[in-house]
Design an enzyme around this catalytic site. Sequence first.
Site, short mmCIF file in Angstrom:
data_model
loop_
_atom_site.label_atom_id
_atom_site.label_comp_id
_atom_site.label_asym_id
_atom_site.label_seq_id
_atom_site.Cartn_x
_atom_site.Cartn_y
_atom_site.Cartn_z
N HIS A 132 0.85 -1.19 0.00
CA HIS A 132 0.00 0.00 0.00
C HIS A 132 0.88 1.24 0.00
O HIS A 132 1.94 1.26 0.63
CB HIS A 132 -0.91 0.00 1.24
CG HIS A 132 -2.04 0.98 1.14
ND1 HIS A 132 -1.90 2.32 1.45
CD2 HIS A 132 -3.33 0.82 0.74
CE1 HIS A 132 -3.05 2.93 1.25
NE2 HIS A 132 -3.94 2.06 0.82
N ASP B 42 -7.74 -4.54 -0.54
CA ASP B 42 -8.32 -4.80 -1.86
C ASP B 42 -8.27 -6.28 -2.21
O ASP B 42 -9.19 -6.82 -2.82
CB ASP B 42 -7.59 -3.99 -2.94
CG ASP B 42 -7.69 -2.50 -2.71
OD1 ASP B 42 -8.82 -2.03 -2.55
OD2 ASP B 42 -6.66 -1.82 -2.66
#
Length: 437
Positions: A314, A372
């Site tokens: 991320h 995700d």
Amino acid sequence: MMTPSDVKATLSFSDGSPSMELPLYKGSVGPDVIDIRKLYGQTGKFTYDPGFLSTASCNSTITYIDGDKGELLYRGYPIEQLAQNCDFLEVCHLLIYGDLPNQEERVKFVKNITYHTMVNEQMQFFLRGFRRDAHPMAVMTGLVGALSAFYHDSTDVHNPQHREIAAHRLIAKMPTLVAMSYKYGVGQPFIYPKNSLSYTGNFMRMMFATPCEDYEPNEVLVRAMDRIFILHADHEQNASTSTVRLCGSSGTNPFAAIAAGVACLWGPAHGGANEAALQMLEDIQRNGGVEKIGEFIKQVKDKNSSVKLMGFGHRVYKNYDPRAKLMRETCHEVLNALGLHDDPLFKLAMALEKIALEDDYFVSRKLYPNVDFYSGIVQRAIGIPVSLFTAIFALARTVGWIAQLNEMIGDPEYKIGRPRQLYVGAAPRQVRPIGER
């Protein structure tokens, strides 16, 4: 509220120009910020910060992220506590009003949202203007923007009552619009909201019921979807939130500002990441599945290869994303409840997760599975098509966008956004007659 620091920053120039003292402000947590608002007036110079990676565009009381610690707070509450103890509408109340609701406030807020879930019947005819195979985000951008054409009584962004009713309408109607865009794409009749169900249970029913067979919401799946909503509700000043603030700074109506956020979220580097993660898994599956996973990992590690690992790591979290830990629990709970651990795609996903959590290449680079990765797996298990993932992200993020927009409008220091630039084009020149060019 910004607290001035006793420490000052001094900006000095090597060309003999006078130095300048810049105030420092302290947040309640996180790094101090240097106030450069008077920089241009006093020096005639701007700062240069592509992507605004070192610039605070506002002061905010809503969300705080510490990427190094892997920490996410909504109004000071750790995301872990909210996901485990609250439902999505309680989190909505927290983000909009600043506090978790008591029992009386909760009942009132839930009622306000529940009685705004229907959309104007003419929205169906507007929807029918799209091709059946249109991407749901193309449809959602149009539908959300069109809300301002149907609800004229709540479009004054400077009126607090208008902003509140627009907030309630947006939170309430987004699930209805997402479900309508799904039903339209698959050629099924639209299912109207049902006020006796919870916010998330109602969304699941609008998605999966048909006139010939009602849908009984499965509590494990409803809880999983509710958690997806909570974990995606806000995430500080990301691209779509900054877009909503910038759009709203012009004084446009709340529906238009949120539609701008939806359009920004559509980008594969932002809201499309869970879609990309599932597509990656499907590509591996087509090319041999679990048996060939070693080959795929080898390509990921190869600097000369164009193969990318989607759904891992991320930009902000340099540690394990706290949302991913929570979503991992939910992911395994859903796969167990549906008996899907033997499904080839989910077996592949779990094998990839194991490698990423144990292989030194990924661990040393902190390429942990992110939110995700898990939310994509959960949504696919529930039966939601990959193309709809980003629309569901938009549904969840709407409340964060609204809270941020309201905060900006209420800030006495807010001005219409106007970033500066470093111009590197042609110097001034003269237009010559066409025969001499």
